[in-house]
Scaffold this motif. Structure first.
Motif, PDB file in Angstrom:
ATOM      1  N   GLU A  40       0.828  -1.206   0.000  1.00 21.66           N
ATOM      2  CA  GLU A  40       0.000   0.000   0.000  1.00 21.66           C
ATOM      3  C   GLU A  40       0.871   1.269   0.000  1.00 21.66           C
ATOM      4  N   ILE A  41       1.912   1.257   0.831  1.00 22.36           N
ATOM      5  CA  ILE A  41       2.818   2.410   0.924  1.00 22.36           C
ATOM      6  C   ILE A  41       3.558   2.599  -0.405  1.00 22.36           C
ATOM      7  N   SER A  42       3.903   1.505  -1.067  1.00 24.82           N
ATOM      8  CA  SER A  42       4.682   1.544  -2.311  1.00 24.82           C
ATOM      9  C   SER A  42       3.923   2.173  -3.470  1.00 24.82           C
ATOM     10  N   LYS A  43       2.586   2.119  -3.402  1.00 24.88           N
ATOM     11  CA  LYS A  43       1.759   2.552  -4.535  1.00 24.88           C
ATOM     12  C   LYS A  43       2.236   3.829  -5.209  1.00 24.88           C
ATOM     13  N   ASP A  44       2.206   4.946  -4.511  1.00 23.90           N
ATOM     14  CA  ASP A  44       2.620   6.207  -5.149  1.00 23.90           C
ATOM     15  C   ASP A  44       3.838   6.793  -4.442  1.00 23.90           C
ATOM     16  N   ALA A  45       4.778   5.912  -4.102  1.00 25.86           N
ATOM     17  CA  ALA A  45       5.970   6.329  -3.369  1.00 25.86           C
ATOM     18  C   ALA A  45       6.992   6.981  -4.297  1.00 25.86           C
ATOM     19  N   ASP A  46       7.678   8.011  -3.772  1.00 27.61           N
ATOM     20  CA  ASP A  46       8.785   8.603  -4.529  1.00 27.61           C
ATOM     21  C   ASP A  46      10.044   7.784  -4.237  1.00 27.61           C
ATOM     22  N   SER A  47      11.155   8.135  -4.875  1.00 27.16           N
ATOM     23  CA  SER A  47      12.383   7.336  -4.738  1.00 27.16           C
ATOM     24  C   SER A  47      12.887   7.286  -3.293  1.00 27.16           C
ATOM     25  N   GLU A  48      12.736   8.384  -2.577  1.00 25.86           N
ATOM     26  CA  GLU A  48      13.188   8.431  -1.184  1.00 25.86           C
ATOM     27  C   GLU A  48      12.375   7.472  -0.312  1.00 25.86           C
ATOM     28  N   LEU A  49      11.075   7.458  -0.548  1.00 23.30           N
ATOM     29  CA  LEU A  49      10.184   6.571   0.201  1.00 23.30           C
ATOM     30  C   LEU A  49      10.484   5.107  -0.135  1.00 23.30           C
ATOM     31  N   LEU A  50      10.743   4.848  -1.396  1.00 17.41           N
ATOM     32  CA  LEU A  50      11.088   3.473  -1.812  1.00 17.41           C
ATOM     33  C   LEU A  50      12.396   3.018  -1.172  1.00 17.41           C
ATOM     34  N   LYS A  51      13.352   3.949  -1.035  1.00 19.99           N
ATOM     35  CA  LYS A  51      14.619   3.627  -0.397  1.00 19.99           C
ATOM     36  C   LYS A  51      14.383   3.255   1.078  1.00 19.99           C
ATOM     37  N   LEU A  52      13.512   4.021   1.744  1.00 22.23           N
ATOM     38  CA  LEU A  52      13.168   3.707   3.143  1.00 22.23           C
ATOM     39  C   LEU A  52      12.492   2.341   3.225  1.00 22.23           C
ATOM     40  N   LEU A  53      11.592   2.082   2.287  1.00 23.57           N
ATOM     41  CA  LEU A  53      10.896   0.780   2.284  1.00 23.57           C
ATOM     42  C   LEU A  53      11.879  -0.371   2.132  1.00 23.57           C
ATOM     43  N   SER A  54      12.915  -0.175   1.338  1.00 23.91           N
ATOM     44  CA  SER A  54      13.891  -1.256   1.152  1.00 23.91           C
ATOM     45  C   SER A  54      14.636  -1.543   2.463  1.00 23.91           C
ATOM     46  N   LYS A  55      14.790  -0.530   3.323  1.00 23.09           N
ATOM     47  CA  LYS A  55      15.431  -0.732   4.620  1.00 23.09           C
ATOM     48  C   LYS A  55      14.537  -1.562   5.538  1.00 23.09           C
ATOM     49  N   LEU A  56      13.240  -1.448   5.334  1.00 17.27           N
ATOM     50  CA  LEU A  56      12.272  -2.173   6.152  1.00 17.27           C
ATOM     51  C   LEU A  56      12.421  -3.676   5.981  1.00 17.27           C
ATOM     52  N   LYS A  57      12.643  -4.081   4.773  1.00 19.26           N
ATOM     53  CA  LYS A  57      12.636  -5.503   4.454  1.00 19.26           C
ATOM     54  C   LYS A  57      13.875  -6.232   4.959  1.00 19.26           C
ATOM     55  N   LYS A  58      14.882  -5.453   5.409  1.00 17.09           N
ATOM     56  CA  LYS A  58      16.124  -6.096   5.845  1.00 17.09           C
ATOM     57  C   LYS A  58      16.013  -6.606   7.258  1.00 17.09           C
TER      58      LYS A  58
END
Length: 178
Positions: free
Chosen positions: A160-178
């Motif tokens: 849901e967060i990824s839907k309209d995320a900008d590059s900065e938000l996507l970078k933060l999301l990638s940290k979540l998955k670790k």
């Protein structure tokens, strides 16, 4: 004292900054209120110096900062929340948490950043709700807090967060998955 108040009210930016640099030890409530009001000055450098003066002040000024969380100025509300967080005023958490629903996105972002800085784990729901805020800066603040506080977050919510995320938000999301 009268001179200080006059300069803070109507002096040039340079004069305000010069005076603010000297006020980090004041206990005078009238002067402290004036300093807090400068968090809403039109000059960003004056706002920064006012913020710095409040951070460096070792006196008990938290009640004054907490009262200003109800200011009519969005800048004063937001920066007072950040000042309280940087002063590690954990007693202010419930009051700062109320600002997470503020009408102004700048205030919501500051409040969430402040709660994250204070490691307000008890406000987990605020962080989880705020990752879907309409404002991207608020979403980033919430996501950063979730990462720092190591809250689990569902795959569904990540999508849901990824839907309209900008590059900065996507970078933060990638940290979540670790």
């Amino acid at each position: 004292m009268e001179n200080i108040v006059k300069v803070l009210e109507s002096g040039s930016s340079e004069e305000k900054i010069k005076i603010l640099e000297t006020l980090d030890k004041t206990e005078n409530p009238e002067i402290l209120e004036k300093i807090i009001s400068k968090l809403d000055d039109e000059d960003i450098q004056v706002r920064g110096e006012a913020f710095s003066s409040l951070l460096l002040n070792k006196n008990k000024i938290s009640d004054l900062l907490i009262r200003n969380l109800n200011s009519t100025s969005k800048n004063v509300r937001g920066f007072a929340a950040l000042a309280l967080a940087n002063r590690n005023e954990t007693d202010a958490i419930p009051k700062i948490a109320k600002l997470a629903k503020d009408e102004r996105s700048m205030v919501r972002s500051c409040a969430i950043g402040a709660l994250g800085h204070l490691k307000a784990k008890e406000e987990k729901e605020i962080f989880l709700d705020s990752v879907l805020d309409t404002n991207v800066e608020v979403r980033k603040s919430a996501l950063q807090a979730i990462i720092n506080l190591k809250f689990p977050i569902s795959e569904e919510k990540i999508k849901e967060i990824s839907k309209d995320a900008d590059s900065e938000l996507l970078k933060l999301l990638s940290k979540l998955k670790k």
